[in-house]
Design a protein around this motif. Structure first.
Motif, PDB file in Angstrom:
ATOM      1  N   ALA A   1      37.356  34.301  41.884  1.00  0.00           N
ATOM      2  CA  ALA A   1      38.045  34.911  43.012  1.00  0.00           C
ATOM      3  C   ALA A   1      38.103  33.886  44.145  1.00  0.00           C
ATOM      4  O   ALA A   1      37.067  33.475  44.656  1.00  0.00           O
ATOM      5  CB  ALA A   1      37.311  36.171  43.465  1.00  0.00           C
ATOM      6  N   VAL A   2      39.308  33.482  44.517  1.00  0.00           N
ATOM      7  CA  VAL A   2      39.439  32.470  45.569  1.00  0.00           C
ATOM      8  C   VAL A   2      39.389  33.183  46.920  1.00  0.00           C
ATOM      9  O   VAL A   2      40.393  33.365  47.613  1.00  0.00           O
ATOM     10  CB  VAL A   2      40.725  31.640  45.390  1.00  0.00           C
ATOM     11  CG1 VAL A   2      40.783  30.512  46.416  1.00  0.00           C
ATOM     12  CG2 VAL A   2      40.779  31.056  43.980  1.00  0.00           C
ATOM     13  N   THR A   3      38.188  33.601  47.268  1.00  0.00           N
ATOM     14  CA  THR A   3      37.933  34.260  48.547  1.00  0.00           C
ATOM     15  C   THR A   3      37.978  33.223  49.670  1.00  0.00           C
ATOM     16  O   THR A   3      37.981  32.008  49.404  1.00  0.00           O
ATOM     17  CB  THR A   3      36.566  34.959  48.497  1.00  0.00           C
ATOM     18  OG1 THR A   3      35.590  34.042  47.967  1.00  0.00           O
ATOM     19  CG2 THR A   3      36.618  36.189  47.597  1.00  0.00           C
ATOM     20  N   PRO A   4      38.021  33.653  50.935  1.00  0.00           N
ATOM     21  CA  PRO A   4      38.161  32.680  52.024  1.00  0.00           C
ATOM     22  C   PRO A   4      37.122  31.561  52.015  1.00  0.00           C
ATOM     23  O   PRO A   4      37.447  30.408  52.321  1.00  0.00           O
ATOM     24  CB  PRO A   4      38.048  33.545  53.277  1.00  0.00           C
ATOM     25  CG  PRO A   4      38.615  34.867  52.854  1.00  0.00           C
ATOM     26  CD  PRO A   4      38.157  35.042  51.433  1.00  0.00           C
ATOM     27  N   ASP A   5      35.864  31.865  51.666  1.00  0.00           N
ATOM     28  CA  ASP A   5      34.850  30.813  51.658  1.00  0.00           C
ATOM     29  C   ASP A   5      35.111  29.799  50.550  1.00  0.00           C
ATOM     30  O   ASP A   5      34.830  28.604  50.712  1.00  0.00           O
ATOM     31  CB  ASP A   5      33.433  31.398  51.556  1.00  0.00           C
ATOM     32  CG  ASP A   5      33.261  32.405  50.432  1.00  0.00           C
ATOM     33  OD1 ASP A   5      34.262  32.782  49.797  1.00  0.00           O
ATOM     34  OD2 ASP A   5      32.114  32.834  50.193  1.00  0.00           O
ATOM     35  N   VAL A   6      35.656  30.258  49.429  1.00  0.00           N
ATOM     36  CA  VAL A   6      36.030  29.327  48.358  1.00  0.00           C
ATOM     37  C   VAL A   6      37.275  28.538  48.754  1.00  0.00           C
ATOM     38  O   VAL A   6      37.330  27.310  48.609  1.00  0.00           O
ATOM     39  CB  VAL A   6      36.273  30.088  47.038  1.00  0.00           C
ATOM     40  CG1 VAL A   6      36.809  29.141  45.961  1.00  0.00           C
ATOM     41  CG2 VAL A   6      34.997  30.757  46.562  1.00  0.00           C
ATOM     42  N   ALA A   7      38.299  29.246  49.261  1.00  0.00           N
ATOM     43  CA  ALA A   7      39.582  28.610  49.568  1.00  0.00           C
ATOM     44  C   ALA A   7      39.457  27.504  50.599  1.00  0.00           C
ATOM     45  O   ALA A   7      40.236  26.539  50.582  1.00  0.00           O
ATOM     46  CB  ALA A   7      40.564  29.669  50.058  1.00  0.00           C
ATOM     47  N   GLU A   8      38.478  27.617  51.478  1.00  0.00           N
ATOM     48  CA  GLU A   8      38.290  26.578  52.501  1.00  0.00           C
ATOM     49  C   GLU A   8      37.971  25.229  51.872  1.00  0.00           C
ATOM     50  O   GLU A   8      38.344  24.184  52.397  1.00  0.00           O
ATOM     51  CB  GLU A   8      37.165  27.001  53.451  1.00  0.00           C
ATOM     52  CG  GLU A   8      36.953  26.049  54.614  1.00  0.00           C
ATOM     53  CD  GLU A   8      35.882  26.536  55.576  1.00  0.00           C
ATOM     54  OE1 GLU A   8      35.547  25.779  56.501  1.00  0.00           O
ATOM     55  OE2 GLU A   8      35.383  27.673  55.397  1.00  0.00           O
TER      56      GLU A   8
ATOM     57  N   VAL B   1      23.987  28.584  39.792  1.00  0.00           N
ATOM     58  CA  VAL B   1      23.806  29.929  40.346  1.00  0.00           C
ATOM     59  C   VAL B   1      24.949  30.342  41.263  1.00  0.00           C
ATOM     60  O   VAL B   1      25.155  31.537  41.500  1.00  0.00           O
ATOM     61  CB  VAL B   1      22.470  30.052  41.107  1.00  0.00           C
ATOM     62  CG1 VAL B   1      21.298  29.743  40.195  1.00  0.00           C
ATOM     63  CG2 VAL B   1      22.444  29.139  42.335  1.00  0.00           C
ATOM     64  N   GLY B   2      25.689  29.385  41.843  1.00  0.00           N
ATOM     65  CA  GLY B   2      26.764  29.717  42.762  1.00  0.00           C
ATOM     66  C   GLY B   2      26.318  29.746  44.214  1.00  0.00           C
ATOM     67  O   GLY B   2      25.120  29.809  44.513  1.00  0.00           O
ATOM     68  N   TRP B   3      27.309  29.729  45.121  1.00  0.00           N
ATOM     69  CA  TRP B   3      27.006  29.651  46.545  1.00  0.00           C
ATOM     70  C   TRP B   3      27.910  30.527  47.419  1.00  0.00           C
ATOM     71  O   TRP B   3      27.596  30.782  48.582  1.00  0.00           O
ATOM     72  CB  TRP B   3      27.156  28.205  47.035  1.00  0.00           C
ATOM     73  CG  TRP B   3      28.528  27.633  46.743  1.00  0.00           C
ATOM     74  CD1 TRP B   3      28.890  26.933  45.634  1.00  0.00           C
ATOM     75  CD2 TRP B   3      29.709  27.758  47.534  1.00  0.00           C
ATOM     76  NE1 TRP B   3      30.224  26.603  45.681  1.00  0.00           N
ATOM     77  CE2 TRP B   3      30.753  27.091  46.846  1.00  0.00           C
ATOM     78  CE3 TRP B   3      29.990  28.342  48.769  1.00  0.00           C
ATOM     79  CZ2 TRP B   3      32.064  27.024  47.343  1.00  0.00           C
ATOM     80  CZ3 TRP B   3      31.291  28.276  49.261  1.00  0.00           C
ATOM     81  CH2 TRP B   3      32.308  27.609  48.550  1.00  0.00           C
ATOM     82  N   ALA B   4      29.053  31.006  46.892  1.00  0.00           N
ATOM     83  CA  ALA B   4      30.075  31.665  47.716  1.00  0.00           C
ATOM     84  C   ALA B   4      29.785  33.160  47.843  1.00  0.00           C
ATOM     85  O   ALA B   4      30.082  33.952  46.949  1.00  0.00           O
ATOM     86  CB  ALA B   4      31.464  31.443  47.108  1.00  0.00           C
ATOM     87  N   ARG B   5      29.223  33.558  48.980  1.00  0.00           N
ATOM     88  CA  ARG B   5      28.837  34.955  49.186  1.00  0.00           C
ATOM     89  C   ARG B   5      30.027  35.912  49.046  1.00  0.00           C
ATOM     90  O   ARG B   5      29.912  36.991  48.439  1.00  0.00           O
ATOM     91  CB  ARG B   5      28.211  35.131  50.574  1.00  0.00           C
ATOM     92  CG  ARG B   5      26.790  34.632  50.690  1.00  0.00           C
ATOM     93  CD  ARG B   5      26.235  34.893  52.082  1.00  0.00           C
ATOM     94  NE  ARG B   5      24.836  34.522  52.201  1.00  0.00           N
ATOM     95  CZ  ARG B   5      23.811  35.329  51.935  1.00  0.00           C
ATOM     96  NH1 ARG B   5      24.060  36.579  51.559  1.00  0.00           N
ATOM     97  NH2 ARG B   5      22.572  34.910  52.069  1.00  0.00           N
ATOM     98  N   GLU B   6      31.172  35.536  49.613  1.00  0.00           N
ATOM     99  CA  GLU B   6      32.324  36.432  49.574  1.00  0.00           C
ATOM    100  C   GLU B   6      32.845  36.596  48.146  1.00  0.00           C
ATOM    101  O   GLU B   6      33.317  37.679  47.775  1.00  0.00           O
ATOM    102  CB  GLU B   6      33.425  35.903  50.491  1.00  0.00           C
ATOM    103  CG  GLU B   6      33.059  35.961  51.962  1.00  0.00           C
ATOM    104  CD  GLU B   6      34.114  35.308  52.843  1.00  0.00           C
ATOM    105  OE1 GLU B   6      35.230  35.851  52.930  1.00  0.00           O
ATOM    106  OE2 GLU B   6      33.812  34.249  53.437  1.00  0.00           O
ATOM    107  N   GLU B   7      32.753  35.555  47.355  1.00  0.00           N
ATOM    108  CA  GLU B   7      33.194  35.651  45.968  1.00  0.00           C
ATOM    109  C   GLU B   7      32.265  36.569  45.177  1.00  0.00           C
ATOM    110  O   GLU B   7      32.722  37.398  44.377  1.00  0.00           O
ATOM    111  CB  GLU B   7      33.243  34.260  45.332  1.00  0.00           C
ATOM    112  CG  GLU B   7      33.867  34.246  43.951  1.00  0.00           C
ATOM    113  CD  GLU B   7      34.008  32.836  43.391  1.00  0.00           C
ATOM    114  OE1 GLU B   7      34.820  32.653  42.472  1.00  0.00           O
ATOM    115  OE2 GLU B   7      33.294  31.922  43.863  1.00  0.00           O
ATOM    116  N   PHE B   8      30.959  36.449  45.402  1.00  0.00           N
ATOM    117  CA  PHE B   8      30.014  37.358  44.764  1.00  0.00           C
ATOM    118  C   PHE B   8      30.337  38.810  45.143  1.00  0.00           C
ATOM    119  O   PHE B   8      30.340  39.707  44.278  1.00  0.00           O
ATOM    120  CB  PHE B   8      28.574  37.023  45.169  1.00  0.00           C
ATOM    121  CG  PHE B   8      27.914  35.992  44.296  1.00  0.00           C
ATOM    122  CD1 PHE B   8      27.083  36.383  43.259  1.00  0.00           C
ATOM    123  CD2 PHE B   8      28.107  34.637  44.508  1.00  0.00           C
ATOM    124  CE1 PHE B   8      26.461  35.449  42.446  1.00  0.00           C
ATOM    125  CE2 PHE B   8      27.500  33.684  43.702  1.00  0.00           C
ATOM    126  CZ  PHE B   8      26.673  34.084  42.669  1.00  0.00           C
TER     127      PHE B   8
END
Length: 282
Positions: free
Chosen positions: A41-48, A109-116
């Motif tokens: 999911a390319v959420t805002p935190d990822v898209a940045e 483990v991942g880092w993008a809270r909004e994607e989670f």
């Protein structure tokens, strides 16, 4: 020591034709490994940092497997909690079989809270979920009649002590991302200490480092490995070889999404590195 490349499977300049050219460039120059990253999911935190379009890694690598013949294919890194472990086990085993045994499965483990949040997965439990995921795929792969007999290498990412210990318990290699040479040397010692503490074998060292060529030498204690003149980059690779690294992945992405519109610059840098390393394959 094997040398791989993290190709850009995201961004406004990336499309199937560019991905095809990335793969042909990496294999044609003689590199050993081609890796892609993972977001769903390319959420805002990822898209940045990694804007759309974002090509899903298993789909992308399966397609690239048919366009290549020799280069190994991998993930740097698959975000383990985003998928059910049985789905990961199935996709990884099938991709490995269909590609002729060329898969390297890097996980993190991942880092993008909004994607989670978008995926309905608790961010706070991502470490425990990753441990459960790795155990689950290994349990599935134990059924060799279904999943095949080849052992797929599992590289465990994560620069923290928790990630390092996870690599010892559940991985074949520790796959730290970026970092300075002094930090990587210290990390290699921590890896050995963690293995001794847990009375387990020391996993291989397989770092992903920067690939950023500069006209003049890059100086300073915070210089990332892989950043500097060609001579500095080659020396970094020599130092990592002496440190015992079995594989090193070069990451040409500097952080600006517009770089995806100009992949030729990265390809030229890779060609220069390959020429100095005299990479050859039958």
């Amino acid at each position: 020591m094997k040398i791989g490349v993290n190709i850009l499977n995201f961004g406004p300049g990336t499309d199937p034709g560019v991905l095809r050219n990335w793969a042909r460039t990496v294999e044609g120059l003689g590199f050993d490994l081609l890796m892609v990253s993972d977001h769903i999911a390319v959420t805002p935190d990822v898209a940045e940092r990694y804007p759309a379009p974002f090509y899903e890694p298993f789909t992308t690598l399966s397609w690239l497997a048919g366009l290549t013949t020799r280069v190994r294919l991998g993930t740097t890194v698959l975000i383990a909690p985003y998928r059910h472990p049985l789905l990961t086990a199935r996709m990884a085993a099938n991709l490995d079989q269909l590609s002729g045994g060329r898969l390297v499965l890097g996980v993190g483990v991942g880092w993008a809270r909004e994607e989670f949040a978008a995926l309905g997965i608790p961010f706070e439990r991502r470490g425990r979920l990753t441990d459960e995921h790795l155990r689950g795929i290994r349990d599935a792969w134990a059924n060799t009649a279904d999943y095949g007999e080849r052992r797929i290498p599992v590289w465990v990412g994560g620069n923290s002590d928790a990630g390092l210990r996870r690599a010892v318990r559940l991985g074949d290699a520790w796959h730290p991302l970026r970092g300075t040479l002094p930090w990587l040397r210290e990390g290699a010692e921590r890896l050995k200490a963690a293995a001794e503490e847990q009375r387990l074998p020391v996993p291989a060292l397989a770092p992903r480092i920067a690939l950023q060529v500069t006209d003049s030498p890059s100086t300073g204690a915070d210089r990332p490995a892989g950043q500097g003149t060609i001579d500095q980059i080659l020396d970094d690779l020599d130092q990592l070889r002496l440190l015992g690294a079995e594989s090193v992945v070069l990451d040409p992405y500097g952080g600006d999404p517009d770089e995806t519109r100009r992949p030729e610059k990265a390809w030229q840098t890779l060609a220069a590195v390959a020429a100095h390393l005299s990479l050859t394959h039958d």
